[in-house]
Structures are given as C-alpha cells and as structure tokens.
Enzyme design. Structure first.
Site, PDB file in Angstrom:
ATOM      1  N   ARG A  78       0.841  -1.193   0.000  1.00 45.95           N
ATOM      2  CA  ARG A  78       0.000   0.000   0.000  1.00 45.95           C
ATOM      3  C   ARG A  78       0.877   1.244   0.000  1.00 45.95           C
ATOM      4  O   ARG A  78       2.022   1.222   0.448  1.00 45.95           O
ATOM      5  CB  ARG A  78      -0.914   0.012   1.230  1.00 45.95           C
ATOM      6  CG  ARG A  78      -1.810  -1.222   1.364  1.00 45.95           C
ATOM      7  CD  ARG A  78      -2.579  -1.193   2.672  1.00 45.95           C
ATOM      8  NE  ARG A  78      -3.470  -2.342   2.822  1.00 45.95           N
ATOM      9  CZ  ARG A  78      -3.146  -3.484   3.403  1.00 45.95           C
ATOM     10  NH1 ARG A  78      -1.909  -3.641   3.897  1.00 45.95           N
ATOM     11  NH2 ARG A  78      -4.011  -4.472   3.511  1.00 45.95           N
ATOM     12  N   LYS A 125      -1.919  -1.174   7.343  1.00 47.83           N
ATOM     13  CA  LYS A 125      -3.146  -1.784   7.854  1.00 47.83           C
ATOM     14  C   LYS A 125      -2.866  -3.119   8.530  1.00 47.83           C
ATOM     15  O   LYS A 125      -3.638  -3.559   9.379  1.00 47.83           O
ATOM     16  CB  LYS A 125      -4.143  -1.986   6.710  1.00 47.83           C
ATOM     17  CG  LYS A 125      -4.809  -0.697   6.237  1.00 47.83           C
ATOM     18  CD  LYS A 125      -5.928  -1.015   5.259  1.00 47.83           C
ATOM     19  CE  LYS A 125      -6.674   0.247   4.866  1.00 47.83           C
ATOM     20  NZ  LYS A 125      -7.779  -0.046   3.932  1.00 47.83           N
ATOM     21  N   HIS A 170      -3.318   2.866  -5.579  1.00 46.62           N
ATOM     22  CA  HIS A 170      -3.814   1.540  -5.208  1.00 46.62           C
ATOM     23  C   HIS A 170      -3.967   0.626  -6.425  1.00 46.62           C
ATOM     24  O   HIS A 170      -4.037  -0.593  -6.282  1.00 46.62           O
ATOM     25  CB  HIS A 170      -5.152   1.659  -4.475  1.00 46.62           C
ATOM     26  CG  HIS A 170      -5.368   0.594  -3.442  1.00 46.62           C
ATOM     27  ND1 HIS A 170      -4.616   0.501  -2.286  1.00 46.62           N
ATOM     28  CD2 HIS A 170      -6.245  -0.438  -3.390  1.00 46.62           C
ATOM     29  CE1 HIS A 170      -5.015  -0.530  -1.576  1.00 46.62           C
ATOM     30  NE2 HIS A 170      -6.002  -1.123  -2.224  1.00 46.62           N
ATOM     31  N   ARG A 185      -1.353  -2.033  -6.635  1.00 48.09           N
ATOM     32  CA  ARG A 185      -1.619  -3.189  -5.766  1.00 48.09           C
ATOM     33  C   ARG A 185      -2.603  -4.142  -6.442  1.00 48.09           C
ATOM     34  O   ARG A 185      -2.396  -5.369  -6.447  1.00 48.09           O
ATOM     35  CB  ARG A 185      -2.156  -2.676  -4.426  1.00 48.09           C
ATOM     36  CG  ARG A 185      -2.482  -3.750  -3.392  1.00 48.09           C
ATOM     37  CD  ARG A 185      -2.843  -3.045  -2.091  1.00 48.09           C
ATOM     38  NE  ARG A 185      -3.369  -3.950  -1.092  1.00 48.09           N
ATOM     39  CZ  ARG A 185      -2.631  -4.689  -0.263  1.00 48.09           C
ATOM     40  NH1 ARG A 185      -1.320  -4.649  -0.365  1.00 48.09           N
ATOM     41  NH2 ARG A 185      -3.182  -5.460   0.652  1.00 48.09           N
ATOM     42  N   HIS A 228      -3.371  -9.624   3.799  1.00 48.01           N
ATOM     43  CA  HIS A 228      -4.761  -9.840   4.189  1.00 48.01           C
ATOM     44  C   HIS A 228      -4.833 -10.822   5.356  1.00 48.01           C
ATOM     45  O   HIS A 228      -4.173 -11.860   5.331  1.00 48.01           O
ATOM     46  CB  HIS A 228      -5.567 -10.387   3.011  1.00 48.01           C
ATOM     47  CG  HIS A 228      -5.799  -9.376   1.932  1.00 48.01           C
ATOM     48  ND1 HIS A 228      -6.188  -9.722   0.656  1.00 48.01           N
ATOM     49  CD2 HIS A 228      -5.697  -8.017   1.934  1.00 48.01           C
ATOM     50  CE1 HIS A 228      -6.318  -8.636  -0.077  1.00 48.01           C
ATOM     51  NE2 HIS A 228      -6.028  -7.587   0.676  1.00 48.01           N
ATOM     52  N   TYR A 230     -10.485 -10.216  -5.515  1.00 47.75           N
ATOM     53  CA  TYR A 230      -9.798 -10.645  -6.732  1.00 47.75           C
ATOM     54  C   TYR A 230     -10.267 -11.999  -7.266  1.00 47.75           C
ATOM     55  O   TYR A 230      -9.803 -12.421  -8.327  1.00 47.75           O
ATOM     56  CB  TYR A 230      -8.291 -10.723  -6.479  1.00 47.75           C
ATOM     57  CG  TYR A 230      -7.698  -9.420  -6.006  1.00 47.75           C
ATOM     58  CD1 TYR A 230      -7.508  -8.369  -6.886  1.00 47.75           C
ATOM     59  CD2 TYR A 230      -7.342  -9.238  -4.672  1.00 47.75           C
ATOM     60  CE1 TYR A 230      -6.974  -7.169  -6.457  1.00 47.75           C
ATOM     61  CE2 TYR A 230      -6.804  -8.043  -4.232  1.00 47.75           C
ATOM     62  CZ  TYR A 230      -6.615  -7.013  -5.126  1.00 47.75           C
ATOM     63  OH  TYR A 230      -6.095  -5.828  -4.697  1.00 47.75           O
TER      64      TYR A 230
END
Length: 368
Positions: free
Chosen positions: A205, A238, A307, A310, A333, A343
C-alpha cells in the site's frame, strides 16, 4: 456542523471529533469517537466515522429528531436524503427523480455500517433502540470455505443490517504494462520512479511505502519487510503484524541508484523523503505523494490511483496461477476470504484466454 482534527497530549497520532454549530463537540459522537481512539483504531477510520456521523446528525437536526428516538422509517428517509445533492439536502432546490444519486449505494452502505456500530456502542451504555439497524436471522449460505469451529455455530442466528442497498460489484482497476511503463517514464526523479516501481513490484500500500525505512530493505535477500509502526509522516500499515515481501533484483538496483545519485549522505531513516522541498530529509507525506500523482496524471493523461498498482500485482499473480493463499499473505490480508472477495473473479478476457487454450473456438464438432 463540521469535523475537527484533535491532537491528544501523550498520543503520537491525532483523533477526530464533530463540532456543532456552537463549536462544541457533539457529545454522543465525541463519546463514541473517543472510544475508537482508546482502542487504537486507525485515525483514518476514526475520521471516516466522524464524517459519517456528522452527516447523520445533520439530517436529524434538519428533521428535529432526537438520535435516541429514531425509528426505522427515519433511517429510510436518511438514506433518501443522502442521495440528494448538497443543495437538495438543504432544501434550497427541488430535485427531480431523474437526477443521478449524489452518492453510490456502496457509500450509503458504509455510512449505515458506521451508524450500526455507533448504536451498538450506545446500546452497551443503556440506549436501546432494539433492532433499529441490526436484526438477527438464520446464518447465510456460504460457498466451500468454512470458518474455524463452524460446526459449533453453524445454526446460530447471525446479525444482519436491517437496511442494506444492493451495490454493483466493482472489479478492481488494473494497469496494463504499457500504462505502467508510461507512468514510470514520466517520472523525472529517481525517487518518484522508485516509488512507483516499488508499488508495482511488491503490491504494498502507499502508506506502507511511505513508512518504509532503509533497515526494512534486505538487498542481498531481495526482500522488504513491512513493519507496523508509528511514523512521523502519519503513514500507516493496515497489517497488524510484520510481513516480508520478495522483490526483484532490478528494484534493488533502482533503490541503490536512488541512494547514490539523489539521496546522498542525507541523514534519515526513511526511504522516501523531501529532497528538493523544505524541510529536506523529512519523511514524504501522503499529500506530497498525491501531489506527485496529480503531476503524473497531467503528464500522461492517465487518471490512475496508487492503489491500482496493488490491484495490478494481485491480478497478475492470480492469472499466473499463484495460489490465492500466497497472494493473500503477500498482500497482508488477515483472511484469504478478503482476497477472494476482491480478486476471486474472472473477467471476460480471462475466460476467453482459458477457452482459447482449451481449443474451444477452433476444435468445433459442428459448424453453422
């Protein structure tokens, strides 16, 4: 009524609050946002909740409604009000039915989620509005994946939002090789070129890139480590735990060129810093990074977002048959279901490529 940034003594990161027309904090909102800050929710999350609750309380003020006495019908009117343009919300103009909604269904659903969380917190403090925004029903049907201990809780009722709009599924926007090369070639500084190359090569990110330290880059191993930490420039990761991402040899060479030609003997831990603007050596901020994005948009005509790099990296990996568990780990994640929801799709182009490889369009048994 407006959202106000708040600096808290003893805390390295800011918080946010909502001020009324009297310039005093709106007490129920302030209590909830303070709670979010106390449990160390991201300042960006607190800010988003502040804006969502500001809109809700502005609606209540116009309708002369008490937040503790609203009914489901009022929430329905709130949804309709959100769809109006600002002038329509203020009652200054009449809005025709043919006018496009001011906000999308996905935005309204996000605001309703913030509102549900706000009321759930208030319920724990004695403000009980029953099933105003959350109701309980049979568990939803799932695909093949089952959570841990699913067999114990599979028949228990699950919470669901009372109101939820149907939002269209948006496929993540990806960059083509030509578009990526165009953006890289439009960079007139090695620092900027290295930033875009890093996003393309690693899929991290933009906040993770801006918080990167030189010690996080292992040149010999050709890998970078994303470390959650408090950064001077407000950049955030994150992910709650560190993760290591392999990168290419070419990216390591570009980093070395950047250090040698532009970075020089500057004394800073941060990889991306101000080199031509004051204060020199200060960690590059989100604002500076998005100023670069705006300049590249003007130069190339590509209305891209950081983004997208990514999304592009994840899509490339999945199309190359990299297991989704590996992709989820590289992206940071927490659950593979997050990766799947974003995705786990096949575009028409992907489907055509698969069918062509299988000879579907050429090996025909019938003709017409």
């Amino acid at each position: 009524m407006h959202v106000q940034r708040v600096e808290i003594p003893g805390r390295p990161e800011p918080s946010w609050t909502v001020l009324g027309d009297d310039d005093l904090p709106v007490e129920p909102i302030e209590r909830y946002l303070s709670y979010l800050t106390d449990i160390e929710r991201s300042p960006n999350t607190v800010k988003a909740y502040a804006h969502d609750l500001k809109d809700y309380f502005a609606f209540l003020l116009r309708r002369s409604l008490d937040w503790r006495e609203v009914r489901l019908e009022d929430i329905g009117e709130y949804v309709a009000w959100l769809r109006l343009p600002p002038a329509g919300r203020e009652g200054h103009v009449a809005v025709l039915p043919a006018v496009e909604p001011h906000v999308t269904a996905a935005t309204i659903n996000r605001k309703l989620s913030a509102l549900a969380a706000f009321y759930a917190h208030q319920a724990r403090h004695g403000v009980d509005l029953g099933e105003l925004l959350i109701t309980w029903g049979p568990p939803a049907r799932r695909g093949g994946w089952r959570p841990f201990l699913h067999h114990i809780s599979k028949d228990k009722p699950e919470p669901r939002r009372t109101i939820s709009l149907k939002a269209p599924t948006k496929l993540p926007r990806v960059l083509t090789v030509t578009e990526t090369q165009t953006l890289l070639d439009a960079c007139d500084r090695l620092r900027d070129r290295f930033l875009l190359a890093l996003l393309w090569d690693s899929g991290i990110r933009i906040g993770e890139a801006l918080g990167l330290r030189h010690a996080d880059i292992a040149a010999a191993e050709r890998q970078i480590t994303i470390v959650p930490r408090i950064n001077d420039n407000g950049a955030r990761s994150k992910s709650r735990t560190p993760r290591t991402v392999p990168v290419s040899e070419q990216l390591i060479r570009l980093w070395a060129d950047y250090l040698t030609i532009e970075y020089g003997d500057l004394d800073s831990d941060y990889v991306f810093v101000n080199l031509w603007a004051d204060p020199q050596g200060q960690a590059l901020t989100y604002a500076a990074a998005y100023d670069l994005v705006r300049r590249l948009r003007r130069r190339t005509g590509l209305a891209f977002d950081p983004h997208w790099f990514r999304h592009t990296m994840a899509t490339r990996l999945l199309r190359d048959q990299v297991p989704i568990e590996v992709v989820a780990n590289l992206l940071g994640h927490v659950s593979v279901t997050t990766t799947t929801s974003i995705y786990g799709h096949l575009t028409a182009e992907d489907a055509r490529r698969t069918l062509q490889a299988a000879g579907w369009f050429t090996d025909r048994e019938v003709t017409w």
